[in-house]
Design a protein around this motif. Sequence first.
Motif, PDB file in Angstrom:
ATOM      1  N   ILE A   1      48.245  26.200 -35.598  1.00 15.01           N
ATOM      2  CA  ILE A   1      48.666  26.606 -36.934  1.00 15.01           C
ATOM      3  C   ILE A   1      49.094  25.410 -37.782  1.00 15.01           C
ATOM      4  CG2 ILE A   1      51.153  27.055 -36.637  1.00 15.01           C
ATOM      5  CD1 ILE A   1      48.726  29.572 -38.136  1.00 15.01           C
ATOM      6  N   GLU A   2      49.812  24.448 -37.182  1.00 12.14           N
ATOM      7  CA  GLU A   2      50.267  23.285 -37.943  1.00 12.14           C
ATOM      8  C   GLU A   2      49.118  22.329 -38.218  1.00 12.14           C
ATOM      9  OE1 GLU A   2      53.899  21.524 -36.480  1.00 12.14           O
ATOM     10  OE2 GLU A   2      54.785  23.491 -36.068  1.00 12.14           O
ATOM     11  N   GLY A   3      48.154  22.273 -37.301  1.00  9.26           N
ATOM     12  CA  GLY A   3      46.984  21.436 -37.547  1.00  9.26           C
ATOM     13  C   GLY A   3      46.176  21.947 -38.732  1.00  9.26           C
ATOM     14  N   MET A   4      45.953  23.277 -38.769  1.00  7.34           N
ATOM     15  CA  MET A   4      45.234  23.878 -39.901  1.00  7.34           C
ATOM     16  C   MET A   4      45.998  23.673 -41.203  1.00  7.34           C
ATOM     17  SD  MET A   4      43.503  27.473 -38.698  1.00  7.34           S
ATOM     18  CE  MET A   4      45.016  28.167 -38.043  1.00  7.34           C
TER      19      MET A   4
ATOM     20  N   SER B   1      57.693  21.659 -41.873  1.00  4.81           N
ATOM     21  CA  SER B   1      56.441  22.315 -41.502  1.00  4.81           C
ATOM     22  C   SER B   1      56.092  23.428 -42.488  1.00  4.81           C
ATOM     23  CB  SER B   1      56.553  22.904 -40.087  1.00  4.81           C
ATOM     24  OG  SER B   1      56.762  21.889 -39.135  1.00  4.81           O
ATOM     25  N   LEU B   2      57.108  24.152 -42.950  1.00  5.97           N
ATOM     26  CA  LEU B   2      56.870  25.245 -43.887  1.00  5.97           C
ATOM     27  C   LEU B   2      56.374  24.709 -45.230  1.00  5.97           C
ATOM     28  CD1 LEU B   2      57.132  28.343 -43.905  1.00  5.97           C
ATOM     29  CD2 LEU B   2      59.366  28.061 -44.978  1.00  5.97           C
ATOM     30  N   ALA B   3      56.875  23.559 -45.638  1.00 10.27           N
ATOM     31  CA  ALA B   3      56.409  22.938 -46.887  1.00 10.27           C
ATOM     32  C   ALA B   3      54.927  22.579 -46.774  1.00 10.27           C
ATOM     33  CB  ALA B   3      57.240  21.694 -47.196  1.00 10.27           C
TER      34      ALA B   3
ATOM     35  N   HIS C   1      52.890  33.090 -44.614  1.00 13.96           N
ATOM     36  CA  HIS C   1      53.741  34.224 -44.287  1.00 13.96           C
ATOM     37  C   HIS C   1      53.845  34.454 -42.779  1.00 13.96           C
ATOM     38  CE1 HIS C   1      54.617  35.393 -48.364  1.00 13.96           C
ATOM     39  NE2 HIS C   1      53.348  35.204 -48.666  1.00 13.96           N
ATOM     40  N   LEU C   2      52.810  34.120 -42.044  1.00 12.45           N
ATOM     41  CA  LEU C   2      52.890  34.228 -40.586  1.00 12.45           C
ATOM     42  C   LEU C   2      53.946  33.272 -40.046  1.00 12.45           C
ATOM     43  CD1 LEU C   2      51.908  35.276 -37.853  1.00 12.45           C
ATOM     44  CD2 LEU C   2      50.128  33.519 -37.908  1.00 12.45           C
ATOM     45  N   VAL C   3      53.889  32.021 -40.488  1.00 14.86           N
ATOM     46  CA  VAL C   3      54.855  31.022 -40.010  1.00 14.86           C
ATOM     47  C   VAL C   3      56.267  31.379 -40.473  1.00 14.86           C
ATOM     48  CG1 VAL C   3      55.563  28.601 -40.180  1.00 14.86           C
ATOM     49  CG2 VAL C   3      53.153  29.176 -39.843  1.00 14.86           C
TER      50      VAL C   3
ATOM     51  N   TRP D   1      44.912  16.391 -39.796  1.00 15.82           N
ATOM     52  CA  TRP D   1      44.762  17.267 -38.632  1.00 15.82           C
ATOM     53  C   TRP D   1      45.034  16.486 -37.341  1.00 15.82           C
ATOM     54  CZ3 TRP D   1      41.700  22.224 -38.719  1.00 15.82           C
ATOM     55  CH2 TRP D   1      41.677  22.833 -37.468  1.00 15.82           C
ATOM     56  N   GLY D   2      44.416  15.310 -37.243  1.00 21.84           N
ATOM     57  CA  GLY D   2      44.609  14.483 -36.053  1.00 21.84           C
ATOM     58  C   GLY D   2      46.049  14.047 -35.883  1.00 21.84           C
ATOM     59  N   ALA D   3      46.711  13.705 -36.976  1.00 18.60           N
ATOM     60  CA  ALA D   3      48.108  13.265 -36.918  1.00 18.60           C
ATOM     61  C   ALA D   3      49.004  14.405 -36.436  1.00 18.60           C
ATOM     62  CB  ALA D   3      48.556  12.779 -38.288  1.00 18.60           C
ATOM     63  N   SER D   4      48.721  15.617 -36.907  1.00 17.56           N
ATOM     64  CA  SER D   4      49.498  16.778 -36.470  1.00 17.56           C
ATOM     65  C   SER D   4      49.308  17.003 -34.967  1.00 17.56           C
ATOM     66  CB  SER D   4      49.062  18.030 -37.247  1.00 17.56           C
ATOM     67  OG  SER D   4      49.730  19.172 -36.772  1.00 17.56           O
ATOM     68  N   HIS D   5      48.065  16.900 -34.522  1.00 19.02           N
ATOM     69  CA  HIS D   5      47.768  17.092 -33.096  1.00 19.02           C
ATOM     70  C   HIS D   5      48.481  16.041 -32.247  1.00 19.02           C
ATOM     71  CE1 HIS D   5      45.594  17.825 -29.367  1.00 19.02           C
ATOM     72  NE2 HIS D   5      45.294  16.545 -29.342  1.00 19.02           N
ATOM     73  N   ARG D   6      48.406  14.774 -32.639  1.00 21.97           N
ATOM     74  CA  ARG D   6      49.030  13.710 -31.852  1.00 21.97           C
ATOM     75  C   ARG D   6      50.545  13.862 -31.809  1.00 21.97           C
ATOM     76  NH1 ARG D   6      44.641  11.020 -34.038  1.00 21.97           N
ATOM     77  NH2 ARG D   6      45.768  10.418 -35.928  1.00 21.97           N
ATOM     78  N   HIS D   7      51.107  14.291 -32.929  1.00 22.44           N
ATOM     79  CA  HIS D   7      52.559  14.500 -33.005  1.00 22.44           C
ATOM     80  C   HIS D   7      53.019  15.523 -31.963  1.00 22.44           C
ATOM     81  CE1 HIS D   7      55.892  16.844 -35.278  1.00 22.44           C
ATOM     82  NE2 HIS D   7      56.465  15.886 -34.581  1.00 22.44           N
TER      83      HIS D   7
END
Length: 261
Positions: free
Chosen positions: A111-114, A158-160, A172-174, A222-228
């Motif tokens: 979800i955070e990657g998207m 993350s919500l921002a 709204h899901l998050v 996307w990659g930065a979110s995944h690595r984090h």
Amino acid sequence: MSIARIQKSVKQAKLSDVILAQLESMILEGSLKPGQKLPAERELAKQFDVSRPSLREAIQKLEAKNLVTRRQGGGTYVNDQLLGGLSDPLFALLANNNESQFDLLEFRHGIEGMSAYYAAMRGTQADFDEIQRKHDDIGNVQLEADYRLEAEAVFEFSLAICAASHNAVILHLVRSMAPLIVDNIEKNLTILAKRPDVFSQISDYRTRLMSAIISGKPQIAWGASHRHLAFIEEILLKMSQEHSRMERSMRRMKRTTGDNN
């Protein structure tokens, strides 16, 4: 877009229904948040360029849909239980299950990657300013040495990003899962506190994520979110394995001591 212009393209629509659609869109996109007070009727009527009776009728329709509630002498508020159906006993079970904490971390990967991808693609300057502000808030809260406050600040960051994705379903899901996600972040921070050396690395990953979004680079974001999140998951798994090894060693020692006695 003013209601006057909308009327030209939707001639058959009743004015209050057009206003209703606009207000519903504002709730969906997050411009009007759960629990937020609506502006006074006079302000809204001026904003939409409509009469107050038409606006009042639209708000009555919102109320009939249970999207807003009126408080005697206190104005009209967006229903803060819009997503209450997701806050069921199952969430409490998930929050207290150790294995589910890793499941939730995996969910956040997706979800955070998207969110990061679409935020970098669609975000406005106002969105980027908000992401920057929420990022800075994390650093300020860390001075308090309160993991709950830090978890809440990380969630708001993350919500921002979710809001900047301009995807109403993601947002709204998050938001509906806020208690569960904040608890997950707090638990992770509490465990990671045994490895204080990793906090600066986590901050670096988060800063790279923000920079990629603000720079408008979807794939890199996307990659930065995944690595984090992958870094956090890897550290937590290693610490969990070390804890399991220590427990096994303690059990062996107890058995050996029991045999010697």
